[in-house]
Write an enzyme that holds these catalytic residues in place. Structure first.
Site, mmCIF file in Angstrom:
data_model
loop_
_atom_site.group_PDB
_atom_site.id
_atom_site.type_symbol
_atom_site.label_atom_id
_atom_site.label_comp_id
_atom_site.label_asym_id
_atom_site.label_seq_id
_atom_site.Cartn_x
_atom_site.Cartn_y
_atom_site.Cartn_z
ATOM 1 N N LYS A 18 0.852 -1.206 0.000
ATOM 2 C CA LYS A 18 0.000 0.000 0.000
ATOM 3 C C LYS A 18 0.881 1.247 0.000
ATOM 4 O O LYS A 18 2.094 1.156 0.185
ATOM 5 C CB LYS A 18 -0.951 -0.023 1.188
ATOM 6 C CG LYS A 18 -0.313 0.085 2.551
ATOM 7 C CD LYS A 18 -1.401 0.131 3.622
ATOM 8 C CE LYS A 18 -0.788 0.322 5.001
ATOM 9 N NZ LYS A 18 -1.724 0.793 5.985
ATOM 10 N N TYR B 265 14.421 31.288 0.450
ATOM 11 C CA TYR B 265 13.289 32.125 0.858
ATOM 12 C C TYR B 265 13.403 32.521 2.328
ATOM 13 O O TYR B 265 13.788 31.721 3.176
ATOM 14 C CB TYR B 265 11.982 31.359 0.684
ATOM 15 C CG TYR B 265 11.605 31.113 -0.758
ATOM 16 C CD1 TYR B 265 11.623 32.156 -1.690
ATOM 17 C CD2 TYR B 265 11.218 29.859 -1.183
ATOM 18 C CE1 TYR B 265 11.274 31.926 -3.013
ATOM 19 C CE2 TYR B 265 10.857 29.619 -2.498
ATOM 20 C CZ TYR B 265 10.885 30.663 -3.410
ATOM 21 O OH TYR B 265 10.551 30.438 -4.714
HETATM 22 C C1 LIG Z 1 -3.612 -3.628 8.166
HETATM 23 C C2 LIG Z 1 -2.127 -3.475 8.026
HETATM 24 N N1 LIG Z 1 -1.368 -4.573 7.955
HETATM 25 C C3 LIG Z 1 -0.031 -4.503 7.847
HETATM 26 C C4 LIG Z 1 0.625 -3.275 7.813
HETATM 27 C C5 LIG Z 1 2.108 -3.253 7.693
HETATM 28 O O1 LIG Z 1 2.725 -2.673 8.804
HETATM 29 P P1 LIG Z 1 4.307 -2.532 8.869
HETATM 30 O O2 LIG Z 1 4.676 -1.579 7.796
HETATM 31 O O3 LIG Z 1 4.587 -1.977 10.217
HETATM 32 O O4 LIG Z 1 4.875 -3.873 8.631
HETATM 33 C C6 LIG Z 1 -0.135 -2.116 7.883
HETATM 34 C C7 LIG Z 1 0.550 -0.814 7.875
HETATM 35 O O5 LIG Z 1 0.161 0.167 8.382
HETATM 36 C C8 LIG Z 1 -1.548 -2.212 8.011
HETATM 37 O O6 LIG Z 1 -2.315 -1.124 8.081
#
Ligand SMILES: Cc1ncc(COP(=O)(O)O)c(C=O)c1O
Length: 393
Positions: free
Chosen positions: A40, A285
């Site tokens: 993601k 700036y």
């Molecule tokens: C539902 C979920 N699973 C897994 C993760 C992965 O977490 P991490 O990056 O700490 O491994 C996230 C990240 O925010 C998450 O929201």
């Protein structure tokens, strides 16, 4: 994205570092657990399309936040002639998106009773394949998912009657503070709630006994062995970044050794110009910096538009020829200015490293986050989607 040969910053993604980090989690998981990659946030800012070929070849499942990301994965797989990798949309999907995802064999999350609308949409649309769905249990984060109390009250019972259009493939939850502490009392209470939730879903929500269970993100996978369940759902650490200092300390205690995670990302920028500024010149700036002596300055065409945090103004350094070069004045939308007086011998163009290693020196995402009063998760996920990504060996 920059045009070929343009003077713009780029990201380098190390294939070897990714492989090292996957291997570390394969070792933690052992032979019977799967390892999934959280892609993601544009693969934590590293670039979905740059990381996808590496992830597809090396992990067992992919996790994204939006239906659009999942469809992009399916489109890439089709184009590249790859089989469909189990992919879960952990964020919300609308009923019409659920119909499309059913056709593409993408799993969605059932997080509340609003999913009844998805079941109705599937019955109306009659896609040729059932929707694969995983139930999210809110075990104490207070975010998405059914609480145990809701499950006890029957909020997910409708799923037991949805088998004509939905196949339940898993149950997941997410920890709230595993990376913030070195003792895991709250996480253990979340694990207990998860077990209670799974038992309820099996008893009355139609969850099959073999549906996969997953709860551990990076920190829990590293330091809370009972949380590893069937799949490790790993984000930040697959990119080679430790979730926190607490996690690294705990890993030493829990595992007896600290797994060697390797940051896979470097961010580099060619100079637009290198020039002498006379003593007394102001830089940037607001005239917040004034040169106390003649200063050889490198103007770098990178700024907060690209994801370099403005709050790092006056604190950050970049690397040129393996030497630390402080940034002068404020971070601008499209520029920063580095003092390269002692890093080079003349005014020929330079390449600065904003993140990553140059010679014996490195700038970590954690360091940049510290200068900018934020966390490294935010620093990397804010790297501009427009930046060129180059996969390197
Ligand atoms: C539902 C979920 N699973 C897994 C993760 C992965 O977490 P991490 O990056 O700490 O491994 C996230 C990240 O925010 C998450 O929201």
């Amino acid at each position: 994205m920059s045009s070929p040969g343009s003077i713009a910053s780029w990201l380098e993604l190390s294939r070897a570092a990714w492989a090292t980090n996957v291997a570390a989690f394969r070792k933690l998981g052992g032979p019977n657990r799967r390892v999934g990659a959280v892609l993601k946030g544009n693969a934590y800012g590293h670039g979905l399309h740059a990381v996808l070929p590496l992830a597809q070849a090396s992990v067992d499942a992919l996790y994204v936040i939006t239906p659009a990301e999942a469809l992009a994965i399916r489109a890439w797989e089709k184009g590249a002639g790859k089989p469909r990798k189990p992919t879960l949309v952990i964020g919300p999907a609308s009923p019409s998106e659920a119909v499309q995802l059913a056709l593409e064999g993408v799993d969605v999350v059932v997080a509340d009773s609003g999913f009844v609308a998805h079941v109705e949409a599937l019955r109306a649309a009659k896609p040729t394949s059932k929707l694969r769905a995983q139930v999210h249990i809110d075990t104490g984060l207070g975010r998405e998912g059914f609480t145990v109390e809701q499950l006890q009250a029957g909020a997910a019972d409708f799923l037991a009657q949805a088998g004509d259009v939905v196949t339940l493939t898993g149950a997941l939850s997410h920890f709230s503070n595993t990376e913030d502490v070195t003792e895991q009392a709250y996480a253990n209470s979340q694990l207990a709630a998860y077990d209670a939730g799974v038992a309820l879903l099996r008893a009355r929500g139609g969850l099959p006994a073999d549906a996969e269970r997953h709860m551990a993100a990076s920190a829990a996978a590293l330091v809370l062995p009972p949380s590893r369940l069937d799949v490790l759902r790993v984000g930040i650490a697959l990119y080679g970044l430790w979730p926190s200092t607490e996690t690294r300390l705990s890993a030493k205690v829990v595992l007896g050794e600290v797994p060697a995670l390797e940051p896979m990302l470097a961010w580099r920028c060619p100079s637009q110009v290198v020039k002498w500024l006379p003593a007394g010149s102001y830089v940037g700036y607001g005239c917040t910096y004034r040169c106390g002596a003649p200063t050889r300055a490198a103007v770098l065409p990178v700024g907060y538009y690209d994801g370099y945090p403005r709050l790092a103004s006056g604190k950050a350094h970049v690397l040129v020829n393996g030497k630390r070069c402080p940034l002068l004045g404020r971070v601008m939308m499209n520029h920063v200015i580095a003092d390269v007086t002692h890093a080079v011998l003349d005014e020929r163009p330079v390449v600065a490293t904003l993140l990553g290693t140059d010679g014996d020196e490195s700038v970590s995402a954690e360091a940049l986050a510290g200068w900018a009063q934020t966390i490294h998760y935010e620093v990397v996920t804010r790297l501009g989607a427009h930046l060129e990504r180059r996969t390197v060996p």
